[in-house]
Design an enzyme around this catalytic site. Structure first.
Site, PDB file in Angstrom:
ATOM      1  N   CYS A   1      45.204 -12.442  38.393  1.00  0.00           N
ATOM      2  CA  CYS A   1      45.738 -11.115  38.260  1.00  0.00           C
ATOM      3  C   CYS A   1      46.897 -11.005  37.205  1.00  0.00           C
ATOM      4  O   CYS A   1      46.934 -10.079  36.377  1.00  0.00           O
ATOM      5  CB  CYS A   1      46.007 -10.592  39.638  1.00  0.00           C
ATOM      6  SG  CYS A   1      46.259  -8.482  39.413  1.00  0.00           S
ATOM      7  N   CYS A   2      47.808 -11.969  37.521  1.00  0.00           N
ATOM      8  CA  CYS A   2      49.135 -11.796  36.594  1.00  0.00           C
ATOM      9  C   CYS A   2      48.749 -12.224  35.372  1.00  0.00           C
ATOM     10  O   CYS A   2      49.291 -11.594  34.225  1.00  0.00           O
ATOM     11  CB  CYS A   2      50.195 -12.868  37.254  1.00  0.00           C
ATOM     12  SG  CYS A   2      51.137 -11.997  38.535  1.00  0.00           S
TER      13      CYS A   2
ATOM     14  N   CYS B   1      55.193  -5.581  40.728  1.00  0.00           N
ATOM     15  CA  CYS B   1      53.900  -4.660  41.111  1.00  0.00           C
ATOM     16  C   CYS B   1      54.093  -4.376  42.510  1.00  0.00           C
ATOM     17  O   CYS B   1      54.378  -4.855  43.072  1.00  0.00           O
ATOM     18  CB  CYS B   1      52.706  -5.176  40.594  1.00  0.00           C
ATOM     19  SG  CYS B   1      52.451  -5.669  38.816  1.00  0.00           S
TER      20      CYS B   1
ATOM     21  N   CYS C   1      52.489  -6.367  45.331  1.00  0.00           N
ATOM     22  CA  CYS C   1      53.067  -7.807  45.598  1.00  0.00           C
ATOM     23  C   CYS C   1      54.436  -7.422  45.572  1.00  0.00           C
ATOM     24  O   CYS C   1      54.935  -8.880  45.594  1.00  0.00           O
ATOM     25  CB  CYS C   1      52.430  -8.639  44.464  1.00  0.00           C
ATOM     26  SG  CYS C   1      50.701  -8.562  43.933  1.00  0.00           S
TER      27      CYS C   1
ATOM     28  N   CYS D   1      55.261 -15.139  37.762  1.00  0.00           N
ATOM     29  CA  CYS D   1      54.244 -14.276  37.405  1.00  0.00           C
ATOM     30  C   CYS D   1      53.464 -15.286  36.217  1.00  0.00           C
ATOM     31  O   CYS D   1      52.374 -14.772  35.728  1.00  0.00           O
ATOM     32  CB  CYS D   1      54.481 -12.887  37.039  1.00  0.00           C
ATOM     33  SG  CYS D   1      55.504 -12.882  35.503  1.00  0.00           S
TER      34      CYS D   1
END
Length: 232
Positions: free
Chosen positions: A119-120, A202, A205, A228
């Protein structure tokens, strides 16, 4: 006989690293603005507000790169917009290639829980690569006391992965230094700081930090993840 080869950006970064160690961040940013001009960009998550304020003072009009991951807190977007409106900087917002809905359709929902590194990579790292591509030097708000992975970061160094000069003007500053600067200059802070967010990423998170916890304990809480990938 030909003369000596001109210095490279790598050489410049090496020499500047020794020269600017211990200097005030404002002086480091002024030097970078003088040397790189429009080739300098500041990367900000709007959780490093002091860096943005310093950049506006040292390099009026400088580009400030903001990665809009689609998962930011509304307060972070508001902070970005406030700085764009009130500070002599040029905010450049970079988006991932996919919206959150498109990513969910391809990879399944809540990828940040199941595969946070992916995702990062999709929502931060790849957009940063695109955003940095026109520039020869970039500045970050990283500090040595942020995390064990950052204790040896230089004030000016060489980003081998991207072949760019990388500046960490605040590297040697403590939280007390940051707080003192913010108070002295009446810095606009992300409102999340008032409710315990000491490191802001984010929304899914990031959580507030409890008294006595490490400043980055609220990032990816409960997962074996500390970075990240932007600075690795």
């Amino acid at each position: 006989m030909s003369g000596a080869a001109p210095p490279t950006l790598r050489d410049l970064a090496r020499d500047a690293g020794a020269t600017w160690e211990g200097a005030h961040p404002l002086d480091v940013l002024r030097w970078a603005h003088d040397v790189f001009g429009p080739g300098l960009v500041v990367a900000s998550s709007m959780g490093d507000e002091v860096l943005v304020h310093l950049a506006g003072r040292a390099a009026p009009g400088v580009d400030v790169l903001f990665l809009d991951t689609g998962y930011h807190f509304p307060e972070t977007i508001g902070t970005r917009d406030a700085y764009a409106a009130t500070t002599p900087i040029t905010v450049r917002t970079v988006l991932p290639r996919q919206t959150v809905a498109e990513q969910d359709a391809e990879h399944g929902p809540r990828l940040h829980e199941r595969r946070p590194d992916l995702c990062c990579a999709l929502r931060k790292v790849e957009p940063l690569e695109r955003g940095l591509s026109p520039y020869s030097a970039w500045a970050t708000g990283m500090r040595r006391e942020d995390a064990p992975t950052r204790t040896d970061i230089p004030v000016v160094g060489w980003d081998e992965r991207r072949a760019k000069v990388k500046l960490n003007p605040l590297a040697a500053w403590t939280q007390a230094d940051v707080d003192a600067y913010a108070e002295e200059h009446g810095i606009l802070l992300n409102p999340l700081r008032q409710i315990g967010y000491t490191s802001i990423g984010c929304a899914p998170c990031t959580r507030p930090v409890a008294p006595g916890e490490d400043a980055r304990a609220g990032r990816w809480s409960g997962q074996d993840k500390t970075e990240c990938g932007l600075h690795l």
